[in-house]
Write a protein that holds these residues in place. Structure first.
Motif, mmCIF file in Angstrom:
data_model
loop_
_atom_site.group_PDB
_atom_site.id
_atom_site.type_symbol
_atom_site.label_atom_id
_atom_site.label_comp_id
_atom_site.label_asym_id
_atom_site.label_seq_id
_atom_site.Cartn_x
_atom_site.Cartn_y
_atom_site.Cartn_z
ATOM 1 N N PRO A 201 0.999 -1.151 0.032
ATOM 2 C CA PRO A 201 -0.020 0.039 -0.100
ATOM 3 C C PRO A 201 1.027 1.183 0.101
ATOM 4 O O PRO A 201 1.856 1.422 0.649
ATOM 5 C CB PRO A 201 -0.706 0.171 1.508
ATOM 6 N N GLY A 202 0.328 2.194 -0.964
ATOM 7 C CA GLY A 202 1.109 3.317 -0.993
ATOM 8 C C GLY A 202 2.040 3.426 -2.145
ATOM 9 O O GLY A 202 2.529 4.479 -2.493
ATOM 10 N N PHE A 203 2.239 2.408 -2.720
ATOM 11 C CA PHE A 203 3.241 2.196 -4.056
ATOM 12 C C PHE A 203 2.636 1.418 -5.117
ATOM 13 O O PHE A 203 3.234 1.400 -6.025
ATOM 14 C CB PHE A 203 4.576 1.606 -3.577
ATOM 15 N N GLY A 204 1.374 1.095 -4.841
ATOM 16 C CA GLY A 204 0.780 0.269 -6.122
ATOM 17 C C GLY A 204 -0.083 1.082 -7.046
ATOM 18 O O GLY A 204 -0.065 2.218 -6.768
ATOM 19 N N PRO A 205 -0.825 0.646 -7.798
ATOM 20 C CA PRO A 205 -2.043 1.329 -8.549
ATOM 21 C C PRO A 205 -3.071 1.863 -7.768
ATOM 22 O O PRO A 205 -3.110 1.343 -6.682
ATOM 23 C CB PRO A 205 -2.469 0.393 -9.504
ATOM 24 N N ASP A 206 -3.601 3.030 -8.368
ATOM 25 C CA ASP A 206 -4.780 3.488 -7.736
ATOM 26 C C ASP A 206 -5.971 2.603 -7.645
ATOM 27 O O ASP A 206 -6.218 1.766 -8.558
ATOM 28 C CB ASP A 206 -5.289 4.830 -8.407
ATOM 29 N N SER A 213 -3.183 2.248 -3.777
ATOM 30 C CA SER A 213 -3.154 1.113 -2.482
ATOM 31 C C SER A 213 -3.493 -0.059 -3.211
ATOM 32 O O SER A 213 -3.587 -1.238 -2.485
ATOM 33 C CB SER A 213 -4.639 1.624 -1.788
ATOM 34 N N GLY A 214 -3.321 -0.423 -4.632
ATOM 35 C CA GLY A 214 -3.416 -1.727 -5.255
ATOM 36 C C GLY A 214 -2.045 -2.711 -4.862
ATOM 37 O O GLY A 214 -0.953 -2.331 -4.913
ATOM 38 N N VAL A 215 -2.601 -3.885 -4.383
ATOM 39 C CA VAL A 215 -1.661 -4.904 -3.973
ATOM 40 C C VAL A 215 -2.042 -6.134 -4.566
ATOM 41 O O VAL A 215 -1.626 -7.277 -4.077
ATOM 42 C CB VAL A 215 -1.608 -5.046 -2.580
#
Length: 231
Positions: A201-206, A213-215
């Protein structure tokens, strides 16, 4: 579990793949293309980037690197192997996966957060997904167009060996919107998008929940661990 990540000259995402493996609670093991030692790993990731010799054909020369002889042997014995982007190109060139990858039909490099549909949730790398799950992971490639003969495409479809399919837009002209495939045994998977860039979270896709937040990519690596533990 020990999961090896092979570095080739020009690899860009091996550190990201190692980090994703740590997030999945496994031990990443750095491997070098010029060696024959797999260091007793339980699974292997061929990361994205640009391997030497891509000017000839993406992945063609890298596919005959010394370590690839060991990868081919291990894959044929059932070891889980994941090829991401350039790694996918290597797996097709090494004939561990069918088809091939060519320059994007629009002739330019593409980078986007890409929606995919899971078409096969029974491989070593997709066991924690459900069939028809829709996920979002980053995509970045210049030679990502998946091709195969019509007969081969029909066979892949009929055998359930299409693992991922592009949704919303086909970013590179891949035939039948194919984003990833597997071998007959289901232990070798290749795809053009990058799951290692969607694990924290914080580094993935919207997502609808929040920006970056995409994981969805994390489940690739936890799937492999679950598959290994089940053996």
């Amino acid at each position: 579990m020990r999961i090896g990540v092979i570095t080739f000259p020009g690899s860009l995402d091996e550190r990201d793949a190692q980090r994703a493996i740590r997030f999945a609670d496994a031990e990443p093991v750095a491997l070098w293309h010029g060696e024959h030692d797999l260091k007793s790993v339980d699974a292997i990731v061929l990361p994205g980037g640009f391997s030497y010799g891509d000017y000839l054909r993406a992945g063609a020369i890298a596919s005959v690197s010394p370590i690839m002889a060991e990868v081919i042997d291990a894959a044929n014995k059932g070891m889980p192997v994941l090829g991401i982007c350039n790694g996918f190109q290597m797996l097709t060139e090494a004939h561990l996966l069918p088809g091939g990858l060519i320059r994007n039909d629009h002739g330019t490099f593409v980078r986007r957060d890409q929606r995919l549909r899971v078409e096969n949730a029974a491989t070593a790398w997709t066991g924690e997904f459900d069939f028809a799950d829709e996920i979002v992971i980053p995509l970045k490639n210049g030679e990502g167009g998946f091709i195969a003969s019509e007969d081969e495409l029909d066979r892949l479809e009929g055998e359930g060996r299409v693992v991922f399919r592009y949704l919303d837009v086909n970013p590179n002209g891949s035939l039948r919107d194919i984003a990833g495939v597997t071998n007959e045994r289901g232990n070798v998977v290749g795809l053009m998008p990058h799951p290692e860039h969607a694990i924290e979270p914080g580094f993935g896709p919207d997502t609808d929940a929040a920006m970056r937040s995409g994981v969805d990519g994390l489940r690739f690596f936890t799937s492999a661990i679950q598959a290994l533990q089940a053996v």
